[in-house]
Design a protein around this motif. Sequence first.
Motif, PDB file in Angstrom:
ATOM      1  N   LEU A  99      26.566  -3.901 -22.930  1.00 42.36           N
ATOM      2  CA  LEU A  99      25.482  -4.948 -22.245  1.00 42.36           C
ATOM      3  C   LEU A  99      24.713  -4.239 -21.432  1.00 42.36           C
ATOM      4  CD1 LEU A  99      25.033  -8.062 -22.956  1.00 42.36           C
ATOM      5  CD2 LEU A  99      26.426  -8.204 -20.873  1.00 42.36           C
ATOM      6  N   LYS A 100      23.294  -4.096 -21.790  1.00 44.46           N
ATOM      7  CA  LYS A 100      22.339  -3.609 -21.122  1.00 44.46           C
ATOM      8  C   LYS A 100      21.131  -4.640 -20.597  1.00 44.46           C
ATOM      9  CE  LYS A 100      24.036   0.407 -20.708  1.00 44.46           C
ATOM     10  NZ  LYS A 100      24.372   1.193 -19.568  1.00 44.46           N
ATOM     11  N   ALA A 101      20.380  -4.552 -19.423  1.00 48.44           N
ATOM     12  CA  ALA A 101      19.298  -5.247 -19.353  1.00 48.44           C
ATOM     13  C   ALA A 101      18.123  -4.549 -20.105  1.00 48.44           C
ATOM     14  CB  ALA A 101      18.884  -5.134 -17.801  1.00 48.44           C
ATOM     15  N   TYR A 102      17.267  -5.458 -20.373  1.00 53.11           N
ATOM     16  CA  TYR A 102      16.011  -5.036 -21.185  1.00 53.11           C
ATOM     17  C   TYR A 102      14.764  -5.784 -20.339  1.00 53.11           C
ATOM     18  CZ  TYR A 102      18.155  -3.689 -25.636  1.00 53.11           C
ATOM     19  OH  TYR A 102      18.915  -2.752 -26.600  1.00 53.11           O
ATOM     20  N   HIS A 103      13.766  -4.981 -20.522  1.00 52.94           N
ATOM     21  CA  HIS A 103      12.436  -5.283 -19.570  1.00 52.94           C
ATOM     22  C   HIS A 103      11.422  -5.629 -20.799  1.00 52.94           C
ATOM     23  CE1 HIS A 103      10.527  -1.419 -19.775  1.00 52.94           C
ATOM     24  NE2 HIS A 103      11.704  -0.935 -19.637  1.00 52.94           N
TER      25      HIS A 103
END
Length: 208
Positions: free
Chosen positions: A29-33
């Motif tokens: 799970l990773k943050a996306y911008h």
Amino acid sequence: MFSILRIRWAIAPKTAPRPHINCNRCSGLKAYHSSGKFRVNANGKRIDAWLIYRCVDCDNSWNFGILERCYRRNIEPALLQALESNDPALARRHAFDIVALRSRIGRVEEFPEAAVHKEVLGDRPENTTALELQLGLEMPTALRLDRLLAGELGISRSRLQAWDEKRLLVVGPDGAKALRKPARAGTAIRIDLAGETDRDAIISAAGG
């Protein structure tokens, strides 16, 4: 007798919400911008459009749907032109659409940092004894009202609480409970400063 200085605060959040998505490159799970770029696909007379997001670690892409199988004739020409030209204002508006993001992604990270533009409304009283702050929001913000007021006025949140208890602070239309919630457009804050020794400093910090 109050001598009220009215000031409008225009609040613009600095960082768009970031959805957390399973990245197939990072295997987690990773943050996306938001990349600020759109992808537009024409299939016959139908148009699809997405706002492209990127993983903060590996730059893997994720497409956030804006238009889905829409007939070209039903799309405003100005909107289609904005999508095709990667219009920054349109990209920013969709990137800050927290409701739409949460309808697609279970976890969305919000950021409270915001810029505040302050504008005096009407004439400045010679001897200001009260402030009326009128809030306007460019986009929804996660910044709590008490944190906004404390940070911009240069005071503590406990002092805000004390003002509320003494009825020196009035928040409309939702009352003091609004202090613990994100700042909202249309909120008006009235502060009686007549008995405050640092009144001039607070007025200056407010934008007066």
